[in-house]
Design a protein around this motif. Structure first.
Motif, PDB file in Angstrom:
ATOM      1  N   PRO A  45     -22.038  21.449   4.378  1.00  0.00           N
ATOM      2  CA  PRO A  45     -21.662  21.533   5.721  1.00  0.00           C
ATOM      3  C   PRO A  45     -23.121  21.745   6.393  1.00  0.00           C
ATOM      4  CG  PRO A  45     -20.593  23.263   4.234  1.00  0.00           C
ATOM      5  CD  PRO A  45     -21.483  22.380   3.187  1.00  0.00           C
ATOM      6  N   PRO A  46     -23.341  21.156   7.432  1.00  0.00           N
ATOM      7  CA  PRO A  46     -24.774  21.183   8.017  1.00  0.00           C
ATOM      8  C   PRO A  46     -24.905  22.381   8.762  1.00  0.00           C
ATOM      9  CG  PRO A  46     -22.991  19.880   9.512  1.00  0.00           C
ATOM     10  CD  PRO A  46     -22.296  20.230   8.332  1.00  0.00           C
ATOM     11  N   VAL A  47     -26.192  22.726   8.631  1.00  0.00           N
ATOM     12  CA  VAL A  47     -26.600  24.117   9.364  1.00  0.00           C
ATOM     13  C   VAL A  47     -27.958  23.612  10.091  1.00  0.00           C
ATOM     14  CG1 VAL A  47     -27.559  26.409   8.808  1.00  0.00           C
ATOM     15  CG2 VAL A  47     -25.770  25.396   7.482  1.00  0.00           C
ATOM     16  N   ASN A  48     -28.033  24.274  11.292  1.00  0.00           N
ATOM     17  CA  ASN A  48     -29.214  24.071  11.867  1.00  0.00           C
ATOM     18  C   ASN A  48     -30.515  24.525  11.293  1.00  0.00           C
ATOM     19  OD1 ASN A  48     -27.283  24.282  14.699  1.00  0.00           O
ATOM     20  ND2 ASN A  48     -28.563  22.475  14.547  1.00  0.00           N
ATOM     21  N   GLU A  49     -31.587  23.699  11.250  1.00  0.00           N
ATOM     22  CA  GLU A  49     -32.873  24.355  10.662  1.00  0.00           C
ATOM     23  C   GLU A  49     -33.523  25.423  11.264  1.00  0.00           C
ATOM     24  OE1 GLU A  49     -34.178  23.954   7.838  1.00  0.00           O
ATOM     25  OE2 GLU A  49     -36.104  24.603   8.062  1.00  0.00           O
ATOM     26  N   PRO A  50     -33.782  26.534  10.856  1.00  0.00           N
ATOM     27  CA  PRO A  50     -34.407  27.546  11.606  1.00  0.00           C
ATOM     28  C   PRO A  50     -35.683  27.178  11.920  1.00  0.00           C
ATOM     29  CG  PRO A  50     -33.370  28.392   9.583  1.00  0.00           C
ATOM     30  CD  PRO A  50     -33.175  26.948   9.540  1.00  0.00           C
ATOM     31  N   VAL A  51     -36.122  27.715  13.486  1.00  0.00           N
ATOM     32  CA  VAL A  51     -37.621  27.231  13.741  1.00  0.00           C
ATOM     33  C   VAL A  51     -38.433  28.360  13.007  1.00  0.00           C
ATOM     34  CG1 VAL A  51     -38.942  27.241  15.628  1.00  0.00           C
ATOM     35  CG2 VAL A  51     -36.257  26.469  15.827  1.00  0.00           C
ATOM     36  N   LYS A  52     -39.445  27.938  12.415  1.00  0.00           N
ATOM     37  CA  LYS A  52     -40.482  28.971  12.067  1.00  0.00           C
ATOM     38  C   LYS A  52     -41.453  29.381  13.140  1.00  0.00           C
ATOM     39  CE  LYS A  52     -40.703  27.123   7.364  1.00  0.00           C
ATOM     40  NZ  LYS A  52     -39.874  28.230   6.527  1.00  0.00           N
ATOM     41  N   SER A  53     -41.701  30.712  12.887  1.00  0.00           N
ATOM     42  CA  SER A  53     -42.729  31.207  14.055  1.00  0.00           C
ATOM     43  C   SER A  53     -43.860  30.904  14.101  1.00  0.00           C
ATOM     44  CB  SER A  53     -42.538  32.865  14.039  1.00  0.00           C
ATOM     45  OG  SER A  53     -43.217  33.185  13.026  1.00  0.00           O
ATOM     46  N   PRO A  59     -47.102  32.385   6.193  1.00  0.00           N
ATOM     47  CA  PRO A  59     -47.520  31.195   5.182  1.00  0.00           C
ATOM     48  C   PRO A  59     -47.158  29.862   5.862  1.00  0.00           C
ATOM     49  CG  PRO A  59     -45.371  32.522   4.616  1.00  0.00           C
ATOM     50  CD  PRO A  59     -45.844  33.209   5.819  1.00  0.00           C
ATOM     51  N   GLU A  60     -46.372  29.668   6.829  1.00  0.00           N
ATOM     52  CA  GLU A  60     -46.162  28.300   7.604  1.00  0.00           C
ATOM     53  C   GLU A  60     -47.604  28.130   8.380  1.00  0.00           C
ATOM     54  OE1 GLU A  60     -43.984  30.557   7.965  1.00  0.00           O
ATOM     55  OE2 GLU A  60     -43.698  31.111  10.200  1.00  0.00           O
ATOM     56  N   LYS A  61     -48.089  29.085   8.904  1.00  0.00           N
ATOM     57  CA  LYS A  61     -49.100  28.799   9.764  1.00  0.00           C
ATOM     58  C   LYS A  61     -50.463  28.485   8.814  1.00  0.00           C
ATOM     59  CE  LYS A  61     -52.377  30.525  13.174  1.00  0.00           C
ATOM     60  NZ  LYS A  61     -52.783  31.662  14.189  1.00  0.00           N
ATOM     61  N   ASP A 175     -39.371  19.784  17.281  1.00  0.00           N
ATOM     62  CA  ASP A 175     -39.220  18.297  17.379  1.00  0.00           C
ATOM     63  C   ASP A 175     -39.232  17.680  15.877  1.00  0.00           C
ATOM     64  OD1 ASP A 175     -39.558  15.372  17.708  1.00  0.00           O
ATOM     65  OD2 ASP A 175     -41.121  15.668  18.381  1.00  0.00           O
ATOM     66  N   SER A 176     -40.682  17.555  15.410  1.00  0.00           N
ATOM     67  CA  SER A 176     -40.448  16.796  14.209  1.00  0.00           C
ATOM     68  C   SER A 176     -40.101  17.435  13.249  1.00  0.00           C
ATOM     69  CB  SER A 176     -42.224  16.375  14.117  1.00  0.00           C
ATOM     70  OG  SER A 176     -42.820  17.413  14.296  1.00  0.00           O
ATOM     71  N   ALA A 177     -39.840  18.858  13.046  1.00  0.00           N
ATOM     72  CA  ALA A 177     -39.160  19.205  11.847  1.00  0.00           C
ATOM     73  C   ALA A 177     -37.881  19.578  12.396  1.00  0.00           C
ATOM     74  CB  ALA A 177     -40.001  20.773  11.623  1.00  0.00           C
ATOM     75  N   CYS A 178     -37.460  20.450  13.105  1.00  0.00           N
ATOM     76  CA  CYS A 178     -35.993  21.007  13.125  1.00  0.00           C
ATOM     77  C   CYS A 178     -34.990  20.056  13.572  1.00  0.00           C
ATOM     78  CB  CYS A 178     -36.123  22.206  13.868  1.00  0.00           C
ATOM     79  SG  CYS A 178     -36.905  23.726  12.994  1.00  0.00           S
ATOM     80  N   GLU A 179     -35.487  19.164  14.577  1.00  0.00           N
ATOM     81  CA  GLU A 179     -34.705  18.368  15.033  1.00  0.00           C
ATOM     82  C   GLU A 179     -34.236  17.242  14.166  1.00  0.00           C
ATOM     83  OE1 GLU A 179     -35.372  16.533  19.145  1.00  0.00           O
ATOM     84  OE2 GLU A 179     -33.164  16.346  19.417  1.00  0.00           O
ATOM     85  N   LEU A 180     -35.255  16.741  13.667  1.00  0.00           N
ATOM     86  CA  LEU A 180     -35.093  15.621  12.805  1.00  0.00           C
ATOM     87  C   LEU A 180     -34.324  15.857  11.585  1.00  0.00           C
ATOM     88  CD1 LEU A 180     -35.502  12.679  12.139  1.00  0.00           C
ATOM     89  CD2 LEU A 180     -37.823  12.986  11.358  1.00  0.00           C
ATOM     90  N   ILE A 181     -34.708  17.003  10.944  1.00  0.00           N
ATOM     91  CA  ILE A 181     -33.897  17.598   9.956  1.00  0.00           C
ATOM     92  C   ILE A 181     -32.435  17.928  10.216  1.00  0.00           C
ATOM     93  CG2 ILE A 181     -33.490  19.860   8.409  1.00  0.00           C
ATOM     94  CD1 ILE A 181     -36.568  20.181   8.463  1.00  0.00           C
ATOM     95  N   ASP A 182     -32.261  18.447  11.673  1.00  0.00           N
ATOM     96  CA  ASP A 182     -30.854  18.456  11.849  1.00  0.00           C
ATOM     97  C   ASP A 182     -30.048  16.945  11.986  1.00  0.00           C
ATOM     98  OD1 ASP A 182     -31.199  21.202  12.116  1.00  0.00           O
ATOM     99  OD2 ASP A 182     -30.933  21.134  14.490  1.00  0.00           O
ATOM    100  N   PHE A 183     -30.917  16.069  12.787  1.00  0.00           N
ATOM    101  CA  PHE A 183     -30.248  14.740  12.551  1.00  0.00           C
ATOM    102  C   PHE A 183     -29.586  14.173  11.267  1.00  0.00           C
ATOM    103  CE2 PHE A 183     -32.511  13.507  16.717  1.00  0.00           C
ATOM    104  CZ  PHE A 183     -31.542  13.482  17.433  1.00  0.00           C
ATOM    105  N   VAL A 525     -29.934  21.089  21.168  1.00  0.00           N
ATOM    106  CA  VAL A 525     -30.092  21.120  19.756  1.00  0.00           C
ATOM    107  C   VAL A 525     -28.844  20.359  19.197  1.00  0.00           C
ATOM    108  CG1 VAL A 525     -29.823  22.936  17.959  1.00  0.00           C
ATOM    109  CG2 VAL A 525     -31.057  23.469  20.000  1.00  0.00           C
ATOM    110  N   VAL A 526     -29.240  19.503  18.160  1.00  0.00           N
ATOM    111  CA  VAL A 526     -28.200  18.556  17.587  1.00  0.00           C
ATOM    112  C   VAL A 526     -26.916  19.538  16.957  1.00  0.00           C
ATOM    113  CG1 VAL A 526     -27.664  17.053  15.417  1.00  0.00           C
ATOM    114  CG2 VAL A 526     -29.828  17.040  16.603  1.00  0.00           C
ATOM    115  N   GLY A 527     -25.667  19.081  17.359  1.00  0.00           N
ATOM    116  CA  GLY A 527     -24.677  19.954  16.824  1.00  0.00           C
ATOM    117  C   GLY A 527     -24.240  20.909  17.641  1.00  0.00           C
ATOM    118  N   GLN A 528     -24.929  21.220  18.943  1.00  0.00           N
ATOM    119  CA  GLN A 528     -24.552  22.283  19.939  1.00  0.00           C
ATOM    120  C   GLN A 528     -24.717  21.435  21.157  1.00  0.00           C
ATOM    121  OE1 GLN A 528     -27.166  25.702  19.546  1.00  0.00           O
ATOM    122  NE2 GLN A 528     -27.356  25.498  17.082  1.00  0.00           N
TER     123      GLN A 528
END
Ligand code: NAD
Length: 576
Positions: A45-53, A59-61, A175-183, A525-528
Motif C-alpha cells: 500500500p503506498p504511503v507518502n514519503e515524509p519530508v525530512k527537516s 543526520p540528513e543535513k 521535489d526530487s526526493a519526496c514527490e518522485l518517491i511518491d510517483f 502531493v501525489v495521491g492527495q
C-alpha cells in the motif's frame, strides 16, 4: 537479466565493438520464458514519503552537506544512453550552477539525429521483452527505485537538483526526493487498480480486457523545474509496459544523469528508457516524425507543446497508430481574496506561493486579487516577509531563494521587471543582478489595470502582480479572473465566508485544474491533489494518477464463448 550498462569510469576504456555486442545481447528478448508465478500479487500500500527537516545537526543535513561539497568538486561527463550503452559524441555542452554560473558541474554529450534513430530502435527491441513482463515485475523495478531514492540516492539526487537547478534544500527535498518517491510508489498501486477492472462475464462466456502497452515507442520530453517530473514522464509509460526515448531539459542534465543511474541500479533493463540529450528541435524532429511514435509525454511551456502537436498533426497518416499526446504546460495562477479572508494567511500564501523556487513552478501564484478594504494590511504583512527573504547560494541553508535557471530566463524576467517600473508600481523588490549568479529579487507589483500584461502572461520568475479591486465588485472580479489568461492550471480563494467560497468555486470552475481554498496554489502531493490543468495549461491527464496511466495502455477486448452456436438460424425464423 544481467545488468549490462558500463559504468562511466569503465566505458571509455572498452572498445566500441565490445560495447555494442554487449548492448545487443542485453536487449535481445530472453530465449526461454522465465518461470511463472501463481497467485494474485498485491503491491505494498503506498504511503507518502515524509519530508525530512534538515534541521541543524540532523543526520540528513550532515549527509547532504557532505554530498553538496563533494559534488561541487566534481566535473561529471554525462553520456547519451541507448540500449544501456553509454555513448560520447565529443560534441558537448556544460551544466552549471545558476547561482554561480562560472562553476561547471558537468559536460554532457549531444545526441545527433542518428542517435535518436538508434534510441528508437533500441526502445522497440527492448519493448519486445518488456511489454510481456508480468506487470508486477515491472512495478517491482519502480518500487525498488523508490526505496533507493529514499535511502542511498537521496543525498545525490537532492544535491544535483540544488546545485544544477538552484533549489533550496526544502524545495529539492519535496521535489526530487519526496514527490518522485511518491510517483514510484503510487503509480504501481494505480496500475494495480486499473488492471483489476474487467468486464462482465457469465456461464456461457468469459470477457476479458488485455491492457496492452501502446504499439511503438513513447517520447518523453521533460522540463527543468522538477526532477520529479523528469523522473515520472519516462517511467509512468514504462510501468505500463511501454519503452521510451527520453529528452531531458538541457538545464537539468545532472539530475537526469543520476536518475538514469538509479534506475539501472533498481534493475530497469537496458533499452526500456533511452536518454537522448541534445538540440530540442532536432531531437524532436526525428522522434515526432517516426511512424512508430505511439505517444508523447511532455511537460513544459505551452508554445513548445503547441509546436509539437502541430508537427504531429501535419504528419497524420504517416503513423502506425494515432499517437497519444499528453502535455502539462504553462500557468498564470491566481489567488483571489474575499473581504472575509484572513490577512495573515493570505500574506503567507502570497510569499510562499509566489516566491518559493524563485516563482519557477508552473503552479506559482503570480496574479493576486485583493479587496481595497484589506490591501494596506495585506501589503504591509507581505512586504514584511518579502523584505526578510534572503536570496543567494542554495548551499547556505539560510537563503529562502536561489537563482533563476539561466541567462535566457534572467533576461526575460528582467524585462518584465523593467516593464513594471514603467507601467505599474513596484511595491517592493525590483532588483536583478546577473554577474555571478542569475539573481532576481522577490518583486511585488501593483497595478490598477486588470488586463495589464503582467497579470496575463506567464513570467516564470519571482514577480507577483496585485490588482486591488473595490469590495463591491467581488462577483465581477471573479469574471475578470476567469477571462484574463489562456491558462487554467492552479488558483486559490481565501475567504471565511462560505457563500463566497461557493461562489468562487463555481465561477472559477474551468479556470483551474487544481483549486485551493484558504491555501496557496502550489505544493500538490501525489495521491492527495492529482495535478494538472486545462485550457492552455495542458491536457489535464493528472500526473501520478490512474487518469494518466490510462493514456499509456491500449486495451484489447477478448470474448471467449464456451459453447458456440451450431446453427445459423434464429428461432424467429421458424414461422411467417
Ligand atoms: P520549455 O518548454 O522551454 O522546455 C520543456 C522541454 O521542451 C525541454 O526538454 C526542452 O528542451 C524542450 N523543448 C524546447 N524547445 C523545443 C522544441 N522546439 N521542440 C521540442 N522540444 C523542445 O519549458 P521549461 O523552461 O523547461 O519549463 C517551464 C515551463 O514548463 C513553464 O511554462 C511551466 O509552466 C511549465 N511546466 C508545467 C507543469 C505542469 O504540470 N503544467 C509543470 C512544470 C513546468
Amino acid at each position: 537479466m544481467a545488468a549490462p550498462v558500463l559504468s562511466a569510469d569503465h566505458a571509455a576504456s572498452k572498445s566500441a565493438a565490445a560495447e555494442s555486442r554487449q548492448a545487443l545481447e542485453a536487449i535481445a528478448p530472453a530465449d526461454a520464458p522465465l518461470a511463472g508465478f501463481a497467485g494474485t500479487r498485491r503491491v505494498p500500500p503506498p504511503v507518502n514519503e515524509p519530508v525530512k527537516s534538515y534541521a541543524p545537526g540532523s543526520p540528513e543535513k550532515l549527509a547532504l552537506k557532505a554530498r553538496l561539497a563533494s559534488m561541487a568538486k566534481e566535473r561529471v561527463d554525462i553520456p547519451i544512453v541507448i540500449g544501456g550503452r553509454e555513448i560520447r559524441t565529443g560534441d558537448t555542452a556544460q551544466s552549471v550552477m545558476p547561482h554561480d554560473h562560472a562553476h561547471v558541474l558537468a559536460d554532457w554529450h549531444k545526441a545527433t539525429p542518428a542517435h535518436v534513430q538508434q534510441a528508437i530502435e533500441a526502445a522497440k527491441r527492448a519493448g519486445a521483452d518488456w511489454a510481456n513482463w508480468a506487470w508486477e515485475d515491472r512495478a517491482a523495478v519502480f518500487l525498488r527505485a523508490a526505496e533507493l531514492l529514499t535511502t542511498t540516492w537521496r543525498s545525490t539526487i537532492n544535491a544535483a537538483t540544488m546545485l544544477n537547478q538552484s533549489k533550496t534544500v526544502y524545495q529539492a527535498e519535496i521535489d526530487s526526493a519526496c514527490e518522485l518517491i511518491d510517483f514510484w510508489r503510487f503509480n504501481p498501486a494505480y496500475a494495480q487498480e486499473l488492471y483489476q477492472e474487467q468486464p462482465l462475464s457469465n456461464n456461457t462466456m468469459w470477457n476479458q480486457l488485455d491492457y496492452r502497452p501502446l504499439e511503438g515507442f513513447v517520447y518523453a520530453v521533460t522540463p527543468f523545474n522538477f526532477t520529479s517530473i523528469a523522473g515520472n514522464l519516462p517511467t509512468a509509460p514504462a510501468l505500463m509496459g511501454n519503452t521510451v526515448v527520453w529528452k531531458p531539459a538541457a538545464s537539468a542534465m545532472l539530475s537526469a544523469h543520476y536518475l538514469m543511474q538509479l534506475l539501472r541500479e533498481a534493475g530497469l533493463p537496458p533499452g526500456v528508457i533511452n536518454l537522448v540529450p541534445g538540440d530540442p528541435a532536432q531531437v524532436s524532429q526525428v522522434a515526432l516524425s517516426h511512424r512508430d511514435l505511439a505517444g508523447v509525454h511532455f511537460t513544459g511551456s505551452t508554445a513548445v507543446f503547441n509546436g509539437m502537436w502541430k508537427t504531429i498533426g501535419a504528419q497524420m497518416g504517416s503513423y502506425a497508430n494515432y499517437p497519444r499526446i499528453v502535455g502539462e504546460t504553462g500557468g498564470k495562477d491566481f489567488i483571489v481574496a474575499h473581504p472575509s479572508a484572513d490577512p495573515q494567511a493570505l500574506a503567507v500564501a502570497i510569499a510562499r506561493g509566489g516566491f518559493e523556487y524563485q516563482g519557477q513552478k508552473c503552479s506559482a501564484a503570480s496574479r493576486i486579487y485583493v479587496p481595497r478594504s484589506m490591501w494596506n494590511d495585506v501589503r504591509d504583512r507581505t512586504v514584511g516577509m518579502i523584505d526578510e527573504m534572503k536570496v543567494g547560494d542554495v548551499t547556505d541553508f539560510r537563503n529562502f531563494m536561489g537563482a533563476v535557471i539561466d541567462k535566457k530566463a534572467f533576461d526575460k524576467i528582467s524585462s518584465y521587471v523593467a516593464d513594471a517600473k514603467q507601467n505599474a508600481r513596484i511595491v517592493t523588490g525590483g532588483k536583478v543582478e546577473g554577474k555571478d549568479g542569475y539573481f532576481v529579487h522577490p518583486t511585488l507589483v501593483e497595478t490598477e489595470d486588470p488586463r495589464y500584461r503582467l497579470l496575463c502572461e506567464e513570467i516564470f520568475g519571482p514577480v507577483v502582480t496585485v490588482h486591488v479591486y473595490d469590495d463591491a465588485r467581488w462577483t465581477e472580479t471573479l469574471q475578470v479572473i476567469d477571462t484574463t489568461t489562456a491558462y487554467a492550471l492552479t488558483g486559490a480563494v481565501f475567504a471565511n465566508d462560505r457563500r463566497a467560497v461557493r461562489e468562487a468555486q463555481m465561477a472559477l470552475r474551468d479556470a483551474a485544474g487544481n483549486f485551493y481554498v484558504n491555501d496557496k496554489p502550489t505544493g500538490a502531493v501525489v495521491g492527495q491533489q492529482p495535478f494538472g490543468g486545462a485550457r492552455g495549461s495542458g491536457t489535464n491527464d493528472k500526473a501520478g494518477s490512474k487518469l494518466n496511466l490510462v493514456r499509456w495502455i491500449n486495451a484489447r477486448s477478448i470474448k471467449e464463448t464456451f459453447s458456440p452456436p451450431l446453427d445459423y438460424k434464429y428461432p424467429f425464423m421458424a414461422e411467417k
